[in-house]
Design an enzyme around this catalytic site. Structure first.
Site, short mmCIF file in Angstrom:
data_model
loop_
_atom_site.label_atom_id
_atom_site.label_comp_id
_atom_site.label_asym_id
_atom_site.label_seq_id
_atom_site.Cartn_x
_atom_site.Cartn_y
_atom_site.Cartn_z
N PHE A 158 -31.31 -40.03 20.06
CA PHE A 158 -30.75 -41.34 20.37
C PHE A 158 -29.45 -41.28 21.16
O PHE A 158 -29.15 -42.19 21.91
CB PHE A 158 -30.59 -42.17 19.09
CG PHE A 158 -31.90 -42.71 18.62
CD1 PHE A 158 -32.50 -43.77 19.28
CD2 PHE A 158 -32.56 -42.14 17.56
CE1 PHE A 158 -33.72 -44.27 18.88
CE2 PHE A 158 -33.78 -42.63 17.14
CZ PHE A 158 -34.37 -43.69 17.80
N GLU A 159 -28.68 -40.23 20.99
CA GLU A 159 -27.45 -40.12 21.77
C GLU A 159 -27.76 -39.67 23.18
O GLU A 159 -27.13 -40.12 24.13
CB GLU A 159 -26.47 -39.15 21.10
CG GLU A 159 -25.92 -39.62 19.77
CD GLU A 159 -25.09 -40.89 19.86
OE1 GLU A 159 -24.58 -41.22 20.95
OE2 GLU A 159 -24.95 -41.55 18.82
N GLY A 160 -28.71 -38.75 23.31
CA GLY A 160 -29.03 -38.19 24.61
C GLY A 160 -27.82 -37.47 25.19
O GLY A 160 -26.70 -37.63 24.73
#
Length: 194
Positions: A55-57
């Site tokens: 989700f952060e990437g």
């Protein structure tokens, strides 16, 4: 440890059934006495790191292999972010890191957030999956100390706690689908360990 035997014995001594708060308190006491299933000593598992990374990437990879900072998607500015969701006073427009710097900061940030979650739920039953979900939530929101879901977790109200993840789906006053998706996955991970 024979948890059922302990509960049955205390129930007979009381001469009645338990209230929900008494169940939670007795569970905590058993867990503390037995030294099992509290967050103490837990570290984030591969599943926990994977959900944070997914989700952060590690966005804004340049052609030269460097990674540059970007504005918060909810506000269009502060806080500026780089790598795997790193923020801070040292990050702003024009900040550029190597991939190695991004990866090292990710490990530092995960360890810091894990310690903060451990402190927030110290002495309360917490499975590995619950711990991973709480760390991912805290990594993104910084809210483990003030979130209702933490209080519900400590009260052993795991289903209600899981329902609270979805309330943290806004940035800049609007619902972001990426946050809503993340909260659903965190809640599912959390419930898988209940």
């Amino acid at each position: 440890m024979q948890r059922k035997m302990i509960f049955d014995t205390v129930r007979r001594l009381l001469g009645r059934g338990f209230r929900r708060s008494e169940i939670a308190a007795l569970d905590r006491a058993i867990d503390c006495a037995g030294g099992d299933s509290s967050a103490k000593g837990l570290t984030v598992s591969e599943a926990g790191v994977a959900i944070i990374k997914r989700f952060e990437g590690c966005a804004r990879l340049r052609r030269d292999g460097m990674v540059e900072a970007y504005p918060d998607p909810g506000t269009g500015g502060h806080p500026w972010t780089i790598g795997w969701g790193a923020t801070g006073s040292d990050i702003g427009p024009g900040t550029v890191w190597t991939q190695a710097q991004c990866d090292a900061r990710l490990q530092q940030d995960i360890m810091r957030h894990a310690r903060e979650v451990e402190i927030a739920v110290a002495g309360f039953p917490t499975s590995q999956a619950q711990f991973d979900a709480l760390v991912s939530f805290h990594y993104n929101t910084g809210a483990i100390g003030r979130a209702t879901l933490t209080r519900l977790h400590k009260n052993h109200e795991f289903s209600a706690a899981a329902g609270q993840f979805g309330r943290w789906n806004r940035a800049g006053g609007r619902v972001l689908e990426g946050l809503a998706r993340r909260r659903r996955e965190e809640a599912a991970l959390y419930l898988s360990g209940s």
